[in-house]
Motif scaffolding. Structure first.
Motif: not given
Length: 112
Positions: A93, A95-103, A105
Motif C-alpha cells: 500500500h 508503494a502504491f501511495d508513492r506511485l499515486a503521489d508521483l503520478m 505530480e
C-alpha cells in the motif's frame, strides 16, 4: 527457530490439502481423530501423521481422555503468518501511495 524458519515451516505445513482440511474443520471446534478421519480419503495412520505434523508445527494441540484423542486449534496458530502478510500489505500500500503521489505530480496532457 528464526522468524523466517517459522514462516517457512508454517507455509510448508499448510501446503498439504489434507492438513488444510483438518485445520478448516478444527476452526469450527475441537474434533476427535475419528471425526477428522471420516471425510478424509486416507487411512488412519496417514491422518495421525498429518495431525502430528500440525501439532509439532504449533498449529493444533491435542488432549487424550481415555482412549479418545481430541484436537483443537491453537489460538495463535497463524499469528506469524498474519503478521507477515500484514507487513507485506502495508509495504504494498505504501508503494502504491508513492506511485499515486508521483503520478499526481505529472502534468496531464491536453487533447487537442
Amino acid at each position: 527457530m528464526t522468524a523466517t524458519n517459522t514462516l517457512d515451516r508454517l507455509f510448508q505445513i499448510m501446503a498439504d490439502p489434507y492438513r488444510r482440511s483438518f485445520v478448516e474443520r478444527l476452526c469450527k471446534g475441537p474434533a476427535s481423530v475419528k471425526e477428522l478421519a471420516a471425510p478424509a480419503d486416507v487411512q488412519l495412520p496417514a491422518v495421525l501423521k498429518h495431525l502430528k505434523i500440525l501439532e509439532e508445527g504449533g498449529v493444533v494441540v491435542s488432549e487424550k481422555t481415555g482412549r479418545i484423542r481430541t484436537y483443537r486449534m491453537r489460538r495463535d496458530a497463524f499469528a506469524d503468518i498474519s503478521g507477515w502478510i500484514d507487513s507485506r500489505q502495508m509495504e504494498m500500500h505504501a508503494a502504491f501511495d508513492r506511485l499515486a503521489d508521483l503520478m499526481a505530480e505529472i502534468p496531464e496532457e491536453k487533447d487537442h
